[in-house]
Design an enzyme around this catalytic site. Structure first.
Site, PDB file in Angstrom:
ATOM      1  N   SER A 250       5.442   1.787  -9.271  1.00 18.01           N
ATOM      2  CA  SER A 250       5.444   1.899  -7.710  1.00 18.01           C
ATOM      3  C   SER A 250       6.813   1.595  -6.983  1.00 18.01           C
ATOM      4  O   SER A 250       7.863   1.991  -7.315  1.00 18.01           O
ATOM      5  CB  SER A 250       4.154   1.226  -7.161  1.00 18.01           C
ATOM      6  OG  SER A 250       3.995   1.476  -6.002  1.00 18.01           O
ATOM      7  N   ASP A 553      -1.330  10.890  -7.063  1.00 16.51           N
ATOM      8  CA  ASP A 553      -2.030   9.861  -8.088  1.00 16.51           C
ATOM      9  C   ASP A 553      -3.025   8.961  -7.240  1.00 16.51           C
ATOM     10  O   ASP A 553      -3.499   7.688  -7.524  1.00 16.51           O
ATOM     11  CB  ASP A 553      -1.366   8.978  -8.904  1.00 16.51           C
ATOM     12  CG  ASP A 553      -0.375   7.891  -7.986  1.00 16.51           C
ATOM     13  OD1 ASP A 553      -0.582   8.033  -6.654  1.00 16.51           O
ATOM     14  OD2 ASP A 553       0.527   7.053  -8.442  1.00 16.51           O
ATOM     15  N   HIS A 622      -2.955   5.439  -9.359  1.00 13.88           N
ATOM     16  CA  HIS A 622      -1.945   4.649  -9.081  1.00 13.88           C
ATOM     17  C   HIS A 622      -1.670   3.535  -9.821  1.00 13.88           C
ATOM     18  O   HIS A 622      -0.731   3.041 -10.238  1.00 13.88           O
ATOM     19  CB  HIS A 622      -1.533   4.473  -7.651  1.00 13.88           C
ATOM     20  CG  HIS A 622      -0.280   4.185  -7.183  1.00 13.88           C
ATOM     21  ND1 HIS A 622       0.927   4.775  -7.490  1.00 13.88           N
ATOM     22  CD2 HIS A 622       0.101   3.059  -6.756  1.00 13.88           C
ATOM     23  CE1 HIS A 622       2.035   4.074  -7.038  1.00 13.88           C
ATOM     24  NE2 HIS A 622       1.688   3.022  -6.311  1.00 13.88           N
TER      25      HIS A 622
END
Ligand SMILES: *[C@@H]1O[C@H](CO)[C@@H](O)[C@H](O)[C@H]1NC(C)=O
Ligand SMILES: *[C@@H]1O[C@H](CO)[C@@H](O)[C@H](O)[C@H]1NC(C)=O
Ligand SMILES: *[C@@H]1O[C@H](CO)[C@@H](O)[C@H](O)[C@H]1NC(C)=O
Ligand SMILES: *[C@@H]1O[C@H](CO)[C@@H](O)[C@H](O)[C@H]1NC(C)=O
Length: 663
Positions: A250, A553, A622
């Site tokens: 991320s 996602d 995610h």
């Protein structure tokens, strides 16, 4: 690792299915479980049994019992979940292939998912010394106990973006900081396990945690994070005689790319000499639209990362105005604002990721923010009661606006007019910056990558923080011809892409607030996502309670996850040294499995505890993607020095989207 227990395991495996009777206790426990299955309601069972089942199945497996074959006394069959094959251990699989550790692995975690501990605090927090203020069960209790105290410690100084007077939170160090968010909620634990199965240990898996609230330049300024990371990579390289593999998740992608720029500014060959591969998991390479909503109105939907925030910062506990105030002190939020401008995110008539349905209906993601406002001063009587948009594609608009206008009419404000404005990404950021005041604007210019002006020069000036975090669509990757860059991410989960907003700031209020101090957000937050706006008619891009979703996602839109990797980072303009770039997409199929609650094994023919054959437990959400067996196997291969085996794997239309983005 190589204990006698392991040898026993191996001999049992080799010796075929030698049966071993489970002890009476386990029969008893299983019988109770099965009985309760029949006696209780399904959902209740699910909730109650989840915590019980995992240790039980693990125990059975450790006794080398083939759970697939188990039958209870009196012919009662086990619940289906027990009958599935043991969950695959990707690390063991690679080990069986004869692979082992090669490159040391450095983990650069993402936003929100690592722990923050209290080192200095004001009186109300002294009792929490060196406890996790963020990322623990305890934090819920401290929040309920004293919300204001907790908020005071979670915030950074709004002027400097550094520690407020007398308060210091620091990242939990090492693998402890990254494995679990709180007990039972894994973040990196599955990867650490997979690498350990492959032969790694604490010497060659390193978690390089940081305070995820900080803007990129402040990470170096306050904590010397870049310097530390550089020394860590160099030392690790020296100790093991191998270049490192860096794995980011991320926001960690944006951090690590900024780091590479910074390191290459001092020594253009540094990255080439020290990094064998860079694995970018679910990186928001071009930012996320939801950074705008979080900073503009404090609204975060229930999706992975910011959902974690949501769990603790729900409306009931922390009003929106306090959330806006808090979020605006976190420079990392500014760093996540959409980068790449209208070329990447689209304009009033077009966006690279528009779907066929949208095109047919004259809708575009390029309108990132649709503003709906009632102008109370307009003379046109009653016009608003019949909004023009009612017949158009924005049908959901009518409903929400009508109720709002009704509210004004009830107040006898009959002179109302409806204003609908469409804003592209650039205008949306302008609205945010305008709302935040002069100082906030300056911070956005320095810490974000939203303004194309910043990209005029792609050279890094170690003294000028504005040059560290740049528009990746315009500034090239570092020189590292032998480095391999992998982008692994989930697709197929609806993800926030564009918004419909109510602007509650009437002309009257605007006038009143004009001389007021706009440096700090006002007590009122004038912007609010238009929850009344829903339009499911556009099937491939429905508008749901003011949010229009795209592929992605669940947190980061596909555009930001994949466009650079699929195309731009493969071109000489952004990849002058020609490093190998590989995209691996993982289709999202929510878990059906109670053993592997998140992430999950790959088997497609999985059946859950209630006997439902599901779509297979391959969560590519995610955060959950960090437990996806396919992802873990890929990382194991790369760490073992076999990254070259991994080829592109596309499951979405990301290449078409990337092709439509032209700079
Ligand atoms: C467990 O039993 C099933 C069904 O009899 C069989 O297909 C499977 O190979 C067995 N697994 C192991 C690890 O022995
Ligand atoms: C939007 O972008 C597209 C593609 O670059 C371009 O053809 C179109 O003219 C732009 N529209 C506006 C209103 O700028
Ligand atoms: C589509 O939208 C544009 C810009 O809002 C407008 O000029 C055009 O007339 C619309 N076309 C249709 C078919 O509705
Ligand atoms: C609005 O006007 C109506 C009729 O003129 C009156 O009965 C009502 O009390 C008014 N409402 C308010 C909130 O002033």
């Amino acid at each position: 690792m190589e204990s006698t227990a392991c040898q026993t395991d191996d001999s049992l495996l080799k010796g075929g299915h030698r049966k071993k009777k489970p002890s009476a206790f386990w029969w008893w426990a299983l019988a109770v479980l099965v009985l309760s299955l029949f006696l209780s309601k399904r959902k209740m069972v699910q909730r109650r049994l989840e915590p019980l089942m995992e240790p039980m199945v693990e125990r059975l497996q450790s006794m080398n019992i083939n759970v697939t074959q188990l039958e209870l006394p009196h012919g009662v069959r086990l619940p289906a979940v027990f009958r599935q094959e043991n969950p695959p251990r990707p690390g063991r699989k690679l080990r069986k292939r004869g692979l082992g550790p090669k490159h040391p692995v450095i983990i650069v975690p993402g936003f929100v998912t690592s722990g923050l501990e209290l080192w200095h605090g004001v009186a109300c927090a002294i009792k929490y010394f060196r406890q996790r203020i963020w990322g623990s069960m305890g934090m819920t209790q401290s929040l309920i106990g004293d919300k204001d105290c907790w908020l005071q410690h979670m915030a950074l100084d709004s002027a400097t973006g550094l520690d407020p007077e007398g308060v210091a939170l620091r990242a939990t160090e090492g693998l402890f900081g990254v494995d679990y968010f709180f007990p039972g909620y894994f973040v990196w634990a599955k990867l650490i396990e997979a690498l350990a199965d492959l032969g790694y240990d604490a010497n060659n898996i390193i978690g390089e945690t940081y305070d995820w609230r900080l803007a990129v330049p402040n990470m170096e300024r306050r904590d010397g994070y870049f310097t530390r990371l550089k020394v860590r990579v160099e030392t690790t390289h020296q100790l093991h005689g191998e270049k490192v593999v860096v794995v980011s998740h991320s926001w960690g992608d944006n951090v690590f790319r900024a780091f590479m720029r910074w390191a290459a500014a001092g020594d253009p060959e540094w990255v080439e000499r020290h990094v064998a591969a860079y694995v970018n998991i679910a990186g928001p390479t071009l930012g996320v639209p939801k950074a705008i909503t979080a900073l503009l109105s404090g609204e975060t939907r229930d999706t992975a990362e910011l959902g974690l925030i949501g769990a603790y910062l729900s409306d009931n506990f922390v009003p929106r105005n306090q959330r806006v105030k808090l979020f605006r002190t976190w420079g990392s939020g500014i760093g996540m604002l959409p980068a790449g401008g209208t070329a990447a995110w689209g304009n009033a008539t077009w966006a690279p990721d528009d779907t066929p349905d949208m095109a047919a209906r004259n809708l575009t993601y390029g309108v990132m923010l649709t503003e709906v406002r009632v102008d109370e001063r307009a003379q046109a009587h009653g016009k608003a009661v019949q909004p023009a948009a009612e017949k158009g594609p924005d049908a959901g608009l009518a409903e929400s606006v009508r109720s709002w206008v009704q509210h004004l009419l009830d107040r006898n404000d009959t002179d109302v007019d409806l204003v609908i404005k469409k804003h592209d990404v650039r205008e949306a950021v302008d609205i945010l910056v305008e709302d935040g005041g002069a100082r906030f604007k300056e911070q956005v210019q320095t810490w974000g990558a939203v303004y194309e002006e910043n990209a005029k020069s792609c050279d890094v000036d170690p003294e000028d923080p504005a040059t560290w975090h740049v528009d990746p669509l315009r500034c090239p990757l570092p020189h590292a011809p032998s480095l391999q860059l992998f982008c692994l991410y989930g697709v197929g989960k609806p993800t926030e892409r564009a918004y419909q907003y109510l602007n509650l700031q009437t002309e009257e209020l605007l006038e009143k607030s004009e001389d007021a101090d706009r440096e700090q957000p006002q007590n009122e937050v004038f912007w609010k996502i238009d929850l009344g706006a829903t339009d499911k008619k556009v099937e491939d891009a429905p508008l749901d309670r003011g949010v229009r979703a795209s592929d992605g996602d669940g947190t980061v839109p596909l555009l930001s996850l994949g466009a650079l990797c699929a195309r731009h980072w493969r071109e000489p303009r952004l990849n002058p040294s020609g490093m190998r770039v590989v995209t691996r997409e993982f289709p999202h199929e929510p878990f059906q499995n109670l053993i592997e609650l998140r992430g999950g094994p790959k088997s497609a023919d999985h059946v859950d505890i209630l006997g439902n054959a599901g779509g297979g437990p391959k969560s590519a959400d995610h955060v959950d993607i960090l437990g996806n067996a396919g992802v873990l196997e890929d990382i194991g291969l790369i760490a073992a020095g076999h990254g070259a085996e991994l080829q592109d794997r596309f499951a979405s239309r990301v290449r078409d989207i990337a092709a439509a983005i032209n700079v």
